[in-house]
Design a protein around this motif. Sequence first.
Motif, PDB file in Angstrom:
ATOM      1  N   ALA A 222      38.029 -44.853  12.663  1.00  0.00           N
ATOM      2  CA  ALA A 222      37.764 -43.825  13.674  1.00  0.00           C
ATOM      3  C   ALA A 222      37.013 -42.643  13.065  1.00  0.00           C
ATOM      4  O   ALA A 222      36.100 -42.082  13.686  1.00  0.00           O
ATOM      5  N   LEU A 223      37.382 -42.260  11.838  1.00  0.00           N
ATOM      6  CA  LEU A 223      36.695 -41.159  11.162  1.00  0.00           C
ATOM      7  C   LEU A 223      35.244 -41.528  10.862  1.00  0.00           C
ATOM      8  O   LEU A 223      34.332 -40.718  11.078  1.00  0.00           O
ATOM      9  N   VAL A 224      35.025 -42.744  10.367  1.00  0.00           N
ATOM     10  CA  VAL A 224      33.667 -43.210  10.087  1.00  0.00           C
ATOM     11  C   VAL A 224      32.833 -43.199  11.368  1.00  0.00           C
ATOM     12  O   VAL A 224      31.663 -42.776  11.369  1.00  0.00           O
ATOM     13  N   LEU A 225      33.420 -43.659  12.458  1.00  0.00           N
ATOM     14  CA  LEU A 225      32.707 -43.676  13.745  1.00  0.00           C
ATOM     15  C   LEU A 225      32.299 -42.273  14.160  1.00  0.00           C
ATOM     16  O   LEU A 225      31.146 -42.037  14.534  1.00  0.00           O
ATOM     17  N   LEU A 226      33.236 -41.328  14.090  1.00  0.00           N
ATOM     18  CA  LEU A 226      32.952 -39.964  14.522  1.00  0.00           C
ATOM     19  C   LEU A 226      31.856 -39.329  13.673  1.00  0.00           C
ATOM     20  O   LEU A 226      30.911 -38.739  14.199  1.00  0.00           O
ATOM     21  N   LEU A 227      31.955 -39.472  12.350  1.00  0.00           N
ATOM     22  CA  LEU A 227      30.956 -38.866  11.469  1.00  0.00           C
ATOM     23  C   LEU A 227      29.588 -39.509  11.651  1.00  0.00           C
ATOM     24  O   LEU A 227      28.559 -38.823  11.631  1.00  0.00           O
ATOM     25  N   SER A 228      29.559 -40.828  11.849  1.00  0.00           N
ATOM     26  CA  SER A 228      28.288 -41.518  12.059  1.00  0.00           C
ATOM     27  C   SER A 228      27.622 -41.059  13.347  1.00  0.00           C
ATOM     28  O   SER A 228      26.405 -40.820  13.389  1.00  0.00           O
ATOM     29  N   VAL A 229      28.412 -40.943  14.399  1.00  0.00           N
ATOM     30  CA  VAL A 229      27.866 -40.499  15.688  1.00  0.00           C
ATOM     31  C   VAL A 229      27.363 -39.065  15.596  1.00  0.00           C
ATOM     32  O   VAL A 229      26.272 -38.735  16.097  1.00  0.00           O
ATOM     33  N   MET A 230      28.129 -38.203  14.940  1.00  0.00           N
ATOM     34  CA  MET A 230      27.713 -36.806  14.793  1.00  0.00           C
ATOM     35  C   MET A 230      26.416 -36.700  13.999  1.00  0.00           C
ATOM     36  O   MET A 230      25.511 -35.942  14.355  1.00  0.00           O
ATOM     37  N   HIS A 231      26.310 -37.481  12.927  1.00  0.00           N
ATOM     38  CA  HIS A 231      25.095 -37.449  12.111  1.00  0.00           C
ATOM     39  C   HIS A 231      23.892 -37.967  12.902  1.00  0.00           C
ATOM     40  O   HIS A 231      22.816 -37.353  12.898  1.00  0.00           O
ATOM     41  N   SER A 232      24.071 -39.089  13.595  1.00  0.00           N
ATOM     42  CA  SER A 232      22.976 -39.666  14.371  1.00  0.00           C
ATOM     43  C   SER A 232      22.560 -38.735  15.511  1.00  0.00           C
ATOM     44  O   SER A 232      21.359 -38.541  15.762  1.00  0.00           O
ATOM     45  N   ALA A 233      23.541 -38.162  16.206  1.00  0.00           N
ATOM     46  CA  ALA A 233      23.231 -37.251  17.310  1.00  0.00           C
ATOM     47  C   ALA A 233      22.477 -36.020  16.816  1.00  0.00           C
ATOM     48  O   ALA A 233      21.555 -35.527  17.484  1.00  0.00           O
ATOM     49  N   HIS A 234      22.851 -35.532  15.640  1.00  0.00           N
ATOM     50  CA  HIS A 234      22.149 -34.377  15.072  1.00  0.00           C
ATOM     51  C   HIS A 234      20.700 -34.736  14.741  1.00  0.00           C
ATOM     52  O   HIS A 234      19.785 -33.924  14.935  1.00  0.00           O
ATOM     53  N   MET A 235      20.478 -35.953  14.262  1.00  0.00           N
ATOM     54  CA  MET A 235      19.134 -36.378  13.878  1.00  0.00           C
ATOM     55  C   MET A 235      18.193 -36.492  15.079  1.00  0.00           C
ATOM     56  O   MET A 235      17.002 -36.199  14.970  1.00  0.00           O
ATOM     57  N   ILE A 236      18.701 -36.929  16.218  1.00  0.00           N
ATOM     58  CA  ILE A 236      17.829 -37.143  17.379  1.00  0.00           C
ATOM     59  C   ILE A 236      17.821 -35.956  18.331  1.00  0.00           C
ATOM     60  O   ILE A 236      17.111 -35.982  19.336  1.00  0.00           O
ATOM     61  N   ASN A 237      18.569 -34.921  18.008  1.00  0.00           N
ATOM     62  CA  ASN A 237      18.713 -33.800  18.931  1.00  0.00           C
ATOM     63  C   ASN A 237      17.406 -33.042  19.139  1.00  0.00           C
ATOM     64  O   ASN A 237      17.170 -32.475  20.213  1.00  0.00           O
ATOM     65  N   ASP A 238      16.539 -33.021  18.111  1.00  0.00           N
ATOM     66  CA  ASP A 238      15.287 -32.270  18.232  1.00  0.00           C
ATOM     67  C   ASP A 238      14.148 -33.105  18.795  1.00  0.00           C
ATOM     68  O   ASP A 238      13.007 -32.627  18.884  1.00  0.00           O
ATOM     69  N   ALA A 239      14.441 -34.362  19.170  1.00  0.00           N
ATOM     70  CA  ALA A 239      13.447 -35.263  19.774  1.00  0.00           C
ATOM     71  C   ALA A 239      12.276 -35.554  18.841  1.00  0.00           C
ATOM     72  O   ALA A 239      11.169 -35.858  19.297  1.00  0.00           O
ATOM     73  N   GLU A 240      12.500 -35.459  17.533  1.00  0.00           N
ATOM     74  CA  GLU A 240      11.495 -35.795  16.542  1.00  0.00           C
ATOM     75  C   GLU A 240      12.143 -36.589  15.411  1.00  0.00           C
ATOM     76  O   GLU A 240      13.347 -36.481  15.169  1.00  0.00           O
ATOM     77  N   SER A 241      11.321 -37.370  14.726  1.00  0.00           N
ATOM     78  CA  SER A 241      11.839 -38.099  13.563  1.00  0.00           C
ATOM     79  C   SER A 241      10.732 -38.251  12.529  1.00  0.00           C
ATOM     80  O   SER A 241       9.546 -38.248  12.867  1.00  0.00           O
ATOM     81  N   HIS A 242      11.146 -38.350  11.285  1.00  0.00           N
ATOM     82  CA  HIS A 242      10.214 -38.602  10.190  1.00  0.00           C
ATOM     83  C   HIS A 242      10.934 -39.427   9.132  1.00  0.00           C
ATOM     84  O   HIS A 242      12.143 -39.696   9.250  1.00  0.00           O
ATOM     85  N   TRP A 243      10.214 -39.818   8.106  1.00  0.00           N
ATOM     86  CA  TRP A 243      10.760 -40.803   7.171  1.00  0.00           C
ATOM     87  C   TRP A 243      11.961 -40.279   6.395  1.00  0.00           C
ATOM     88  O   TRP A 243      12.868 -41.053   6.045  1.00  0.00           O
ATOM     89  N   LEU A 244      12.030 -38.972   6.136  1.00  0.00           N
ATOM     90  CA  LEU A 244      13.160 -38.449   5.379  1.00  0.00           C
ATOM     91  C   LEU A 244      14.460 -38.541   6.178  1.00  0.00           C
ATOM     92  O   LEU A 244      15.529 -38.812   5.621  1.00  0.00           O
ATOM     93  N   GLU A 245      14.378 -38.316   7.493  1.00  0.00           N
ATOM     94  CA  GLU A 245      15.563 -38.491   8.333  1.00  0.00           C
ATOM     95  C   GLU A 245      16.026 -39.939   8.303  1.00  0.00           C
ATOM     96  O   GLU A 245      17.227 -40.222   8.264  1.00  0.00           O
ATOM     97  N   GLY A 246      15.067 -40.862   8.324  1.00  0.00           N
ATOM     98  CA  GLY A 246      15.427 -42.275   8.240  1.00  0.00           C
ATOM     99  C   GLY A 246      16.130 -42.604   6.941  1.00  0.00           C
ATOM    100  O   GLY A 246      17.110 -43.360   6.924  1.00  0.00           O
ATOM    101  N   VAL A 247      15.638 -42.034   5.826  1.00  0.00           N
ATOM    102  CA  VAL A 247      16.280 -42.270   4.527  1.00  0.00           C
ATOM    103  C   VAL A 247      17.720 -41.763   4.547  1.00  0.00           C
ATOM    104  O   VAL A 247      18.644 -42.425   4.045  1.00  0.00           O
ATOM    105  N   GLN A 248      17.947 -40.593   5.131  1.00  0.00           N
ATOM    106  CA  GLN A 248      19.306 -40.036   5.197  1.00  0.00           C
ATOM    107  C   GLN A 248      20.240 -40.956   5.984  1.00  0.00           C
ATOM    108  O   GLN A 248      21.394 -41.168   5.589  1.00  0.00           O
ATOM    109  N   LEU A 249      19.748 -41.488   7.095  1.00  0.00           N
ATOM    110  CA  LEU A 249      20.582 -42.377   7.904  1.00  0.00           C
ATOM    111  C   LEU A 249      20.884 -43.681   7.177  1.00  0.00           C
ATOM    112  O   LEU A 249      22.006 -44.195   7.238  1.00  0.00           O
TER     113      LEU A 249
END
Length: 264
Positions: A222-249
């Motif tokens: 459950a903790l892994v799920l919550l942290l993964s969702v929070m991280h992913s949601a933060h990454m897509i929140n600005d409606a932009e992506s680049h290769w460094l964000e992909g590396v972090q994920l």
Amino acid sequence: MLYCPALSSHSYKIQHFNAVASQTSGSLLLLSAISIIIPTAAQQLGTGGHVSEGEGVLGMLAAGMSEDKILLLSRLTALALLAVYACYLVFQLGTHHNLFAGGEDENGAEPLMTLTAAGLWLAGITVLVAFLSEFLTGSIEEVSSQWGLSRSFLGFIILPIAGNACEHITAVFVAAKDKMDLSLGVAIGSSIQIGLFAVPFVTIVGWILGHPFSLGFDPFAALVLLLSVMHSAHMINDAESHWLEGVQLVVTYFIIAVAYALSS
């Protein structure tokens, strides 16, 4: 979803997608994580100890919930999630369908098969996949003992990669063509379907059949799920992506995979 920004940015330094659609998807994923975190936390805090008068909220939390109340909480939560999923379908396919269209010009495209043929193919493939899944999931314990891998690693890491391989490839390919709305729809759509429909639906079916299925999961999962969702949601929140964000994920996924691989 983890691989799309990392593998598609060789041609596009910054890729853009619809902000409203991405924020809606992120908030729905977070809702599904919250619906699991709360019953899990209630389950871990205890099974209904006595609370003396004057202890207040902290005393109630320390005492925890009884198993019957956790089960009721899970079932009511499941009903609420199914209602939210129905609203999401209306939002995506009806009132705000333009947000999920991806801006692709599909006018003049001829369908490859009729609706009836597509339905028959879908039904047949669903039956075949369900039949093969029984063999796949039934072999986890044997593979775990022979290869020395934990069942958690096989169930949480290997099976999702193998089972969703076509989906992952599709998401990466369309992202490489800078069709990020379609890529996110493929990658996140299945997660929303699992979190808001499949898991609650199983809980309700268990209720009908007399099986005590609850939304109380393993605390670490459950903790892994919550942290993964929070991280992913933060990454897509600005409606932009680049290769460094992909590396972090990808690194986030790697850390989770190693944690499960090392678990007993």
